[in-house]
Design a protein around this motif. Sequence first.
Motif, PDB file in Angstrom:
ATOM      1  N   ARG A  45     -11.929  11.617 -10.016  1.00 17.98           N
ATOM      2  CA  ARG A  45     -12.704  11.609  -8.786  1.00 17.98           C
ATOM      3  C   ARG A  45     -11.753  11.317  -7.617  1.00 17.98           C
ATOM      4  NH1 ARG A  45     -16.654  13.722  -7.966  1.00 17.98           N
ATOM      5  NH2 ARG A  45     -18.311  12.594  -9.031  1.00 17.98           N
ATOM      6  N   ALA A  47     -11.465   9.380  -4.434  1.00 22.36           N
ATOM      7  CA  ALA A  47     -12.225   8.229  -3.926  1.00 22.36           C
ATOM      8  C   ALA A  47     -12.750   8.505  -2.519  1.00 22.36           C
ATOM      9  CB  ALA A  47     -11.355   6.977  -3.929  1.00 22.36           C
TER      10      ALA A  47
ATOM     11  N   MET B   1      -3.787   1.812 -10.429  1.00 19.62           N
ATOM     12  CA  MET B   1      -4.573   2.588  -9.488  1.00 19.62           C
ATOM     13  C   MET B   1      -3.841   3.890  -9.212  1.00 19.62           C
ATOM     14  SD  MET B   1      -6.208   0.852  -6.114  1.00 19.62           S
ATOM     15  CE  MET B   1      -4.900   1.369  -5.016  1.00 19.62           C
ATOM     16  N   LEU B   2      -4.558   5.007  -9.276  1.00 19.90           N
ATOM     17  CA  LEU B   2      -3.896   6.311  -9.214  1.00 19.90           C
ATOM     18  C   LEU B   2      -4.036   6.960  -7.838  1.00 19.90           C
ATOM     19  CD1 LEU B   2      -4.987   7.843 -12.645  1.00 19.90           C
ATOM     20  CD2 LEU B   2      -3.027   6.395 -12.119  1.00 19.90           C
ATOM     21  N   PHE B   3      -3.006   7.707  -7.485  1.00 23.62           N
ATOM     22  CA  PHE B   3      -3.011   8.534  -6.278  1.00 23.62           C
ATOM     23  C   PHE B   3      -2.439   9.900  -6.618  1.00 23.62           C
ATOM     24  CE2 PHE B   3      -3.115   4.320  -4.512  1.00 23.62           C
ATOM     25  CZ  PHE B   3      -3.870   4.439  -3.367  1.00 23.62           C
ATOM     26  N   LYS B   4      -3.089  10.935  -6.118  1.00 21.00           N
ATOM     27  CA  LYS B   4      -2.451  12.256  -6.160  1.00 21.00           C
ATOM     28  C   LYS B   4      -1.554  12.341  -4.938  1.00 21.00           C
ATOM     29  CE  LYS B   4      -4.093  15.763  -4.210  1.00 21.00           C
ATOM     30  NZ  LYS B   4      -4.744  16.917  -3.610  1.00 21.00           N
ATOM     31  N   ASP B  60      -1.223  -1.130  -5.617  1.00 22.38           N
ATOM     32  CA  ASP B  60      -2.052  -1.068  -4.405  1.00 22.38           C
ATOM     33  C   ASP B  60      -1.409  -0.120  -3.394  1.00 22.38           C
ATOM     34  OD1 ASP B  60       0.158  -2.481  -3.521  1.00 22.38           O
ATOM     35  OD2 ASP B  60      -0.888  -4.417  -3.480  1.00 22.38           O
ATOM     36  N   ASN B  61      -2.062   0.024  -2.254  1.00 19.06           N
ATOM     37  CA  ASN B  61      -1.557   0.931  -1.218  1.00 19.06           C
ATOM     38  C   ASN B  61      -0.139   0.560  -0.780  1.00 19.06           C
ATOM     39  OD1 ASN B  61      -4.086   2.098  -1.257  1.00 19.06           O
ATOM     40  ND2 ASN B  61      -4.816   1.144   0.646  1.00 19.06           N
ATOM     41  N   ALA B  62       0.121  -0.733  -0.726  1.00 20.35           N
ATOM     42  CA  ALA B  62       1.435  -1.181  -0.253  1.00 20.35           C
ATOM     43  C   ALA B  62       2.533  -0.696  -1.195  1.00 20.35           C
ATOM     44  CB  ALA B  62       1.455  -2.706  -0.136  1.00 20.35           C
ATOM     45  N   LEU B  64       2.369   1.936  -3.081  1.00 18.78           N
ATOM     46  CA  LEU B  64       2.479   3.388  -2.879  1.00 18.78           C
ATOM     47  C   LEU B  64       3.408   3.685  -1.700  1.00 18.78           C
ATOM     48  CD1 LEU B  64       1.355   6.215  -3.746  1.00 18.78           C
ATOM     49  CD2 LEU B  64      -0.223   5.985  -1.834  1.00 18.78           C
ATOM     50  N   GLN B  65       3.197   2.957  -0.610  1.00 12.17           N
ATOM     51  CA  GLN B  65       4.035   3.159   0.578  1.00 12.17           C
ATOM     52  C   GLN B  65       5.506   2.840   0.267  1.00 12.17           C
ATOM     53  OE1 GLN B  65       3.892   4.501   3.304  1.00 12.17           O
ATOM     54  NE2 GLN B  65       5.419   3.593   4.642  1.00 12.17           N
ATOM     55  N   ILE B  68       6.950   5.735  -1.946  1.00 16.78           N
ATOM     56  CA  ILE B  68       7.094   7.051  -1.292  1.00 16.78           C
ATOM     57  C   ILE B  68       8.094   6.989  -0.154  1.00 16.78           C
ATOM     58  CG2 ILE B  68       5.887   8.753   0.117  1.00 16.78           C
ATOM     59  CD1 ILE B  68       3.501   8.451  -1.686  1.00 16.78           C
ATOM     60  N   VAL B  81      -1.573  12.534   0.495  1.00 18.41           N
ATOM     61  CA  VAL B  81      -1.963  11.518  -0.474  1.00 18.41           C
ATOM     62  C   VAL B  81      -3.489  11.520  -0.614  1.00 18.41           C
ATOM     63  CG1 VAL B  81      -2.163   9.018  -0.711  1.00 18.41           C
ATOM     64  CG2 VAL B  81       0.034  10.031  -0.094  1.00 18.41           C
ATOM     65  N   PRO B  83      -6.458   9.140  -2.737  1.00 16.19           N
ATOM     66  CA  PRO B  83      -6.749   8.076  -3.706  1.00 16.19           C
ATOM     67  C   PRO B  83      -7.661   8.610  -4.804  1.00 16.19           C
ATOM     68  CG  PRO B  83      -8.039   7.764  -1.709  1.00 16.19           C
ATOM     69  CD  PRO B  83      -7.119   8.926  -1.449  1.00 16.19           C
ATOM     70  N   LEU B  84      -7.334   8.294  -6.050  1.00 18.36           N
ATOM     71  CA  LEU B  84      -8.136   8.768  -7.192  1.00 18.36           C
ATOM     72  C   LEU B  84      -8.803   7.584  -7.885  1.00 18.36           C
ATOM     73  CD1 LEU B  84      -5.610  11.288  -8.817  1.00 18.36           C
ATOM     74  CD2 LEU B  84      -7.377  11.775  -7.104  1.00 18.36           C
TER      75      LEU B  84
ATOM     76  N   GLY I  48       2.089   6.100   2.319  1.00 15.67           N
ATOM     77  CA  GLY I  48       2.652   7.386   1.917  1.00 15.67           C
ATOM     78  C   GLY I  48       3.082   8.253   3.071  1.00 15.67           C
TER      79      GLY I  48
ATOM     80  N   MET J   1      -7.432  -4.678  -0.083  1.00 11.82           N
ATOM     81  CA  MET J   1      -6.734  -3.430   0.201  1.00 11.82           C
ATOM     82  C   MET J   1      -7.568  -2.640   1.202  1.00 11.82           C
ATOM     83  SD  MET J   1      -5.139  -1.105  -2.819  1.00 11.82           S
ATOM     84  CE  MET J   1      -6.520   0.012  -2.923  1.00 11.82           C
ATOM     85  N   ASN J  61      -9.357   1.682  -5.491  1.00 11.50           N
ATOM     86  CA  ASN J  61      -9.953   2.986  -5.175  1.00 11.50           C
ATOM     87  C   ASN J  61     -11.360   3.113  -5.762  1.00 11.50           C
ATOM     88  OD1 ASN J  61      -7.514   3.623  -4.011  1.00 11.50           O
ATOM     89  ND2 ASN J  61      -6.792   4.921  -5.699  1.00 11.50           N
ATOM     90  N   CYS J  85      -1.822   0.101   4.730  1.00 10.63           N
ATOM     91  CA  CYS J  85      -1.125  -1.091   4.223  1.00 10.63           C
ATOM     92  C   CYS J  85      -0.478  -1.775   5.418  1.00 10.63           C
ATOM     93  CB  CYS J  85      -0.112  -0.742   3.147  1.00 10.63           C
ATOM     94  SG  CYS J  85       1.173   0.383   3.661  1.00 10.63           S
TER      95      CYS J  85
END
Lengths: 96, 96, 96, 96, 96, 96, 96, 96, 96, 96
Positions: A45, A47, B1-4, B60-62, B64-65, B68, B81, B83-84, I48, J1, J61, J85
């Motif tokens: 999914r 989000a 936690m996944l992100f595409k 978490d998002n941090a 990810l940042q 990347i 990006v 969020p999944l 990101g 987050m 997410n 973030c």
Amino acid sequence: MLFKVEMKVNIPPEMPAEKVDIIKSKEKAYSQELQRQGKWRHLWRVAGSYANVSIFDVQDNAELQDLISGLPLFPYMEINVAPLCRHPSSIHSDDR
Amino acid sequence: MLFKVEMKVNIPPEMPAEKVDIIKSKEKAYSQELQRQGKWRHLWRVAGSYANVSIFDVQDNAELQDLISGLPLFPYMEINVAPLCRHPSSIHSDDR
Amino acid sequence: MLFKVEMKVNIPPEMPAEKVDIIKSKEKAYSQELQRQGKWRHLWRVAGSYANVSIFDVQDNAELQDLISGLPLFPYMEINVAPLCRHPSSIHSDDR
Amino acid sequence: MLFKVEMKVNIPPEMPAEKVDIIKSKEKAYSQELQRQGKWRHLWRVAGSYANVSIFDVQDNAELQDLISGLPLFPYMEINVAPLCRHPSSIHSDDR
Amino acid sequence: MLFKVEMKVNIPPEMPAEKVDIIKSKEKAYSQELQRQGKWRHLWRVAGSYANVSIFDVQDNAELQDLISGLPLFPYMEINVAPLCRHPSSIHSDDR
Amino acid sequence: MLFKVEMKVNIPPEMPAEKVDIIKSKEKAYSQELQRQGKWRHLWRVAGSYANVSIFDVQDNAELQDLISGLPLFPYMEINVAPLCRHPSSIHSDDR
Amino acid sequence: MLFKVEMKVNIPPEMPAEKVDIIKSKEKAYSQELQRQGKWRHLWRVAGSYANVSIFDVQDNAELQDLISGLPLFPYMEINVAPLCRHPSSIHSDDR
Amino acid sequence: MLFKVEMKVNIPPEMPAEKVDIIKSKEKAYSQELQRQGKWRHLWRVAGSYANVSIFDVQDNAELQDLISGLPLFPYMEINVAPLCRHPSSIHSDDR
Amino acid sequence: MLFKVEMKVNIPPEMPAEKVDIIKSKEKAYSQELQRQGKWRHLWRVAGSYANVSIFDVQDNAELQDLISGLPLFPYMEINVAPLCRHPSSIHSDDR
Amino acid sequence: MLFKVEMKVNIPPEMPAEKVDIIKSKEKAYSQELQRQGKWRHLWRVAGSYANVSIFDVQDNAELQDLISGLPLFPYMEINVAPLCRHPSSIHSDDR
């Protein structure tokens, strides 16, 4: 052969709730059958949306078309497809 | 936690070939280290392009940042990006 | 397996004419070799542009990536790819 | 004279199924007649969509308009047209 | 056979003024020669821009490509082409 | 004073056929009257579409608005307008 | 006759500061002269940008083209133009 | 404090004519009242469209929201807002 | 009065590293001074990316323009601005 | 987050007023409950629109998806999400 498939669902607001429920339960069954067969390798999914990101694993373009056009929600989705292949930097054996 | 994460590489045509080679080999090492750590879960080439589709698995998002913005090719890429999260129809235990 | 590939050429205006000529003649040779092998099945100019519409016939996504990323003009082109398959109304035996 | 024609079908979800079937079977007959006449040279499904990529071979723009505006699905399609001509690198005699 | 052609000029700001002048005067001569031959039937400036709207009258797509790709400003223009034909409501004999 | 006007017709699929016919015949009459008056100087069909490219010749912006908003199909069209003026390279006396 | 003109300035970052200053002071003088003549009726900065919204009052499209193409910053701006006319609900006598 | 507000009207084609007339006359009265109060400083029709360009003069963002969300046509319009301020080159005392 | 401001940084790849460092440290000081003054109420990194989402709290549009156009990175950023006001459902006293 | 969430409401014009009122009052209650829980940290109206900018503060997410897909107006909104973030230049302790 892998494809990234993104699906965004747009069910018309005037569709009766029972019809929506029937289509959604068919969609779930169809999706889980393809997952069991290994054709629909990943399903996430996105989000904050009524959308998903999927990875399909098919023989060829024709099979991709068969599987996607058979989705019960097919007439109500925006669908984007990208052909994938192995990345030279991948170390994951199943990122074919 | 996944992100595409989708990355499209745009190296300026005037960059000297040696500099390109250095950045690319740093990118490969960096990417493979993150794959070994389980942070960069999937990495696919988009066929017919200088682009990839990736799945990151972060705290978490941090994080990810951090990951990347640390990419050696970061200044030369368009990055998108999403969020999944788990899809209610998924049967794959690792499609968290 | 067929793919429609659209290529739009954007050679930087500051590239020296001799370098342009070398790349273009390599591109022509490369393209004609793939046409002879049957991999690059159709190649048309889009009238009024420096762009083409092509049909590739490949084993799989990975071969598509190999062929396209090997184009001498690859770093100077916008490329769009669409996977094709047989249309149920087609009567042409080679519109696989 | 060749044209690439891309057609994306958007049938309104509220159209009765019988009406849809009638239009689709007329579309198929119309399309196959034009293919037999050599006017609709290629017809491919875009995998993962209700869309096609076609190559038309017509006398002139006016004939293109006649053929496309006569499609039974014409009122329900987004259509994009690109005029094609021979590419200087093509070796295929019929890529006119 | 008529085509609407829209051209937007983007001369790189770093091009020396003399080179700009030479290309522009070649463009003017080329354009006026095609107008005298009846190939470039109409040429209008779009007010408030460095762009034009043109109507070309050519034998076929191939001639359109020859004429447009021969424009001295061709490498510095965004060009959009639309094939035209007679409108059933037109009463102008030359709106072929 | 000239304007390029592009009109794309989107008649709602649920409109009854008789109503469509009435609007279209009014549109034709209106358009031909303006052509006879010299206000609607050119009218071309865009091949492969239900759209036209037109050139209007009006006193001023207010007259353009009067003529376009009076089109019987006005509520069902996407309309784009570009003000035109004489191009310094034009040799056609009526490309004002 | 009024036109809304929107201008967004994109000065190349490599232009020497003195050259930028000269162009900007010419632009200011040019703009103020047109304002004094009543041709450039309104000039507003869009807050948070290097862009403006302007209202020009000209004889015709040709004069609009003369005034805009004469702007010292013309080669460095994206410009959008919309023809305006009196709105039937306006009560302001000068909203011609 | 000034804002440029662009409004494009999209009345659903199925709305009964009497309802349309009532909304439009309410819109006109509302608009003229705001013009009389000096809140709606300028109102122009965009020629060739059912759209306007307006300049609002309000105390703050909250008042802008009150005035725009109160428009009788608000549910049927695409609205774009840009905050304006004095341009350093303006010589018009009321181009605040 | 609040504005959402989104800033995306595009530093030209050819800018020398020392110059980049100087601009960035000026940007940081400038940003922190505005934060201390309460003008730049929130500042978040978009994960990101080299972009931020900010909330500014200013007297009026003119102050917004002053603050944003004074950013040391202003010439190297794409900036989007949206005027905000209190939402009728907000319960936070400082979501003015 | 934290996540920035932008929501644009598109209620179909044919929805009965009572149904609209019920959905809106549910939306308000839902939103205020999430604000009280600290999950919906900020909520602003975008001036001149039926849209908001929000900041959500969630565990991950999955919680974001739960909260957003539970919105009573969810089927009638376009929603865009950006993961946030801490920005290295922020001095606000709660701009996590």
